[in-house]
Motif scaffolding. Structure first.
Motif, mmCIF file in Angstrom:
data_model
loop_
_atom_site.group_PDB
_atom_site.id
_atom_site.type_symbol
_atom_site.label_atom_id
_atom_site.label_comp_id
_atom_site.label_asym_id
_atom_site.label_seq_id
_atom_site.Cartn_x
_atom_site.Cartn_y
_atom_site.Cartn_z
ATOM 1 N N LYS A 146 22.160 15.298 -0.642
ATOM 2 C CA LYS A 146 23.283 15.886 -1.365
ATOM 3 C C LYS A 146 23.412 17.261 -0.460
ATOM 4 O O LYS A 146 22.893 17.888 0.306
ATOM 5 N N VAL A 147 24.652 17.977 -0.839
ATOM 6 C CA VAL A 147 25.181 19.072 -0.340
ATOM 7 C C VAL A 147 24.249 20.106 -0.969
ATOM 8 O O VAL A 147 24.195 20.505 -1.991
ATOM 9 N N LYS A 148 23.346 20.557 0.287
ATOM 10 C CA LYS A 148 22.537 21.820 -0.092
ATOM 11 C C LYS A 148 22.786 22.773 0.963
ATOM 12 O O LYS A 148 23.230 22.400 2.111
ATOM 13 N N LYS A 149 22.472 24.120 0.831
ATOM 14 C CA LYS A 149 22.757 25.029 1.565
ATOM 15 C C LYS A 149 21.094 26.096 1.732
ATOM 16 O O LYS A 149 20.433 25.979 0.656
ATOM 17 N N VAL A 150 21.105 26.664 2.689
ATOM 18 C CA VAL A 150 19.920 27.727 3.025
ATOM 19 C C VAL A 150 20.740 29.096 3.304
ATOM 20 O O VAL A 150 21.668 29.141 3.646
ATOM 21 N N ALA A 151 20.217 30.106 2.893
ATOM 22 C CA ALA A 151 20.501 31.636 2.843
ATOM 23 C C ALA A 151 19.693 32.439 3.727
ATOM 24 O O ALA A 151 18.570 32.026 3.660
ATOM 25 N N THR A 152 20.125 33.229 4.383
ATOM 26 C CA THR A 152 19.164 34.277 5.280
ATOM 27 C C THR A 152 19.731 35.719 4.893
ATOM 28 O O THR A 152 21.181 35.980 4.950
ATOM 29 N N GLY A 153 18.675 36.456 4.645
ATOM 30 C CA GLY A 153 19.028 37.613 4.287
ATOM 31 C C GLY A 153 18.817 38.669 5.575
ATOM 32 O O GLY A 153 17.631 38.735 5.912
ATOM 33 N N ILE A 154 19.786 39.524 6.057
ATOM 34 C CA ILE A 154 19.864 40.103 7.264
ATOM 35 C C ILE A 154 19.977 41.568 6.994
ATOM 36 O O ILE A 154 20.863 42.037 6.360
ATOM 37 N N LYS A 155 19.345 42.546 7.847
ATOM 38 C CA LYS A 155 19.247 43.770 7.797
ATOM 39 C C LYS A 155 19.618 44.283 9.225
ATOM 40 O O LYS A 155 18.713 43.782 10.234
ATOM 41 N N MET A 156 20.428 44.980 9.596
ATOM 42 C CA MET A 156 20.856 45.311 10.808
ATOM 43 C C MET A 156 21.573 46.745 10.894
ATOM 44 O O MET A 156 21.901 47.344 9.934
ATOM 45 N N LYS A 157 21.604 47.615 12.325
ATOM 46 C CA LYS A 157 22.065 48.695 12.470
ATOM 47 C C LYS A 157 22.899 48.511 13.923
ATOM 48 O O LYS A 157 22.071 48.100 14.632
ATOM 49 N N ARG A 158 23.936 49.185 13.804
ATOM 50 C CA ARG A 158 24.819 49.087 15.154
ATOM 51 C C ARG A 158 24.942 50.590 15.503
ATOM 52 O O ARG A 158 24.950 51.491 14.724
ATOM 53 N N ASP A 159 25.203 50.897 16.803
ATOM 54 C CA ASP A 159 25.605 52.018 17.270
ATOM 55 C C ASP A 159 26.930 52.577 17.166
ATOM 56 O O ASP A 159 27.494 51.503 16.769
ATOM 57 N N LYS A 160 27.552 53.681 17.550
ATOM 58 C CA LYS A 160 28.907 53.894 17.494
ATOM 59 C C LYS A 160 29.795 52.855 18.340
ATOM 60 O O LYS A 160 30.862 52.798 17.874
ATOM 61 N N ASP A 161 29.171 52.415 19.040
ATOM 62 C CA ASP A 161 30.077 51.305 19.900
ATOM 63 C C ASP A 161 29.943 49.833 19.381
ATOM 64 O O ASP A 161 30.725 48.890 19.974
ATOM 65 N N GLY A 162 29.293 49.474 18.273
ATOM 66 C CA GLY A 162 28.967 48.350 17.802
ATOM 67 C C GLY A 162 28.050 47.625 18.453
ATOM 68 O O GLY A 162 27.704 46.607 17.653
ATOM 69 N N ALA A 163 27.191 47.988 19.046
ATOM 70 C CA ALA A 163 26.039 47.319 19.763
ATOM 71 C C ALA A 163 25.135 47.108 18.629
ATOM 72 O O ALA A 163 24.619 48.224 18.147
ATOM 73 N N VAL A 164 24.273 46.096 18.530
ATOM 74 C CA VAL A 164 22.946 45.851 17.390
ATOM 75 C C VAL A 164 21.943 46.662 18.079
ATOM 76 O O VAL A 164 21.410 46.249 19.146
ATOM 77 N N THR A 165 21.287 47.428 17.259
ATOM 78 C CA THR A 165 20.474 48.394 17.728
ATOM 79 C C THR A 165 18.874 48.016 16.941
ATOM 80 O O THR A 165 17.841 48.298 17.465
ATOM 81 N N HIS A 166 19.234 47.406 15.690
ATOM 82 C CA HIS A 166 18.303 46.773 14.916
ATOM 83 C C HIS A 166 18.919 45.562 14.310
ATOM 84 O O HIS A 166 19.730 45.424 13.894
ATOM 85 N N TYR A 167 18.012 44.532 14.244
ATOM 86 C CA TYR A 167 18.269 43.251 13.663
ATOM 87 C C TYR A 167 17.014 42.611 12.918
ATOM 88 O O TYR A 167 15.854 42.433 13.847
ATOM 89 N N GLU A 168 16.936 42.301 11.710
ATOM 90 C CA GLU A 168 16.028 41.663 11.150
ATOM 91 C C GLU A 168 16.613 40.732 9.985
ATOM 92 O O GLU A 168 17.292 40.965 9.134
ATOM 93 N N GLU A 169 15.562 39.670 10.333
ATOM 94 C CA GLU A 169 15.900 38.610 9.181
ATOM 95 C C GLU A 169 14.755 38.688 8.168
ATOM 96 O O GLU A 169 13.747 38.507 8.423
#
Length: 182
Positions: free
Chosen positions: A98-121
């Protein structure tokens, strides 16, 4: 009488999920282009590795086309910003009869230039039909944003009701290497 109580409880849960979806609706904060940019800037973490790809070379430009296509498999279900952090919930279709989906909850922080400085699933759900995935993952997302304990929803604690597949007793997310490990 019991049937009426179950129907009322079902309506309350449905309305709660709808209000959470509205509260965290990504289109209220981000344009479609901005949503895609968030996904593109993080897909190399949450997406499957390409053929000949490793965690050491996944940022090589020769994989740009692969990741640009892969990002279309994901939907941003929720988004929220708080205290310099960005929280988002993504889903994708999972292999199933059947059509099923998985979901992922993510928390992140980016610097002023948009670079990811913290990433956590923070969590990944079991695969569910879409309505159940949205109900459960939005509830978990809300708890994540509120910095509440999610351990009651881990597989070893949730009894017969399924919510979170990872983390569990053996699998955890390594914030330094930004990937799931056993």
């Amino acid at each position: 009488m019991k049937l009426n109580i179950y129907i009322l409880a079902g309506i309350i849960i449905l309305l709660s999920a709808c209000s959470q979806k509205d509260k965290y609706d990504p289109s209220k904060t981000l344009s479609n282009k901005e949503q895609q940019q968030v996904l593109l800037s993080t897909v190399r973490y949450f997406g499957h590795l390409p053929k000949k790809g490793t965690h050491d070379n996944k940022f090589d430009s020769n994989f740009d086309e692969y990741y640009s296509k892969l990002v279309s498999d994901f939907t941003m279900e929720a988004y929220y910003q708080k205290d310099g952090l960005e929280y988002f919930l993504i889903s994708r279709i999972a292999p199933s009869i059947k059509v099923k989906k998985v979901a992922t909850g993510i928390k992140m922080k980016r610097d002023k230039d948009g670079a990811v400085t913290h990433y956590e699933e923070v969590f990944r759900t079991w695969k569910f039909e879409t309505a159940e995935m949205l109900e459960k993952s939005l509830m978990l997302f809300d708890k994540m944003v509120q910095d509440e304990d999610l351990s009651p929803y881990f597989p070893q604690n949730s009894g017969i009701e399924e919510y979170i597949e990872f983390p569990d007793e053996k699998v955890f997310f390594d914030n330094i290497e930004r990937r799931w490990k056993v």
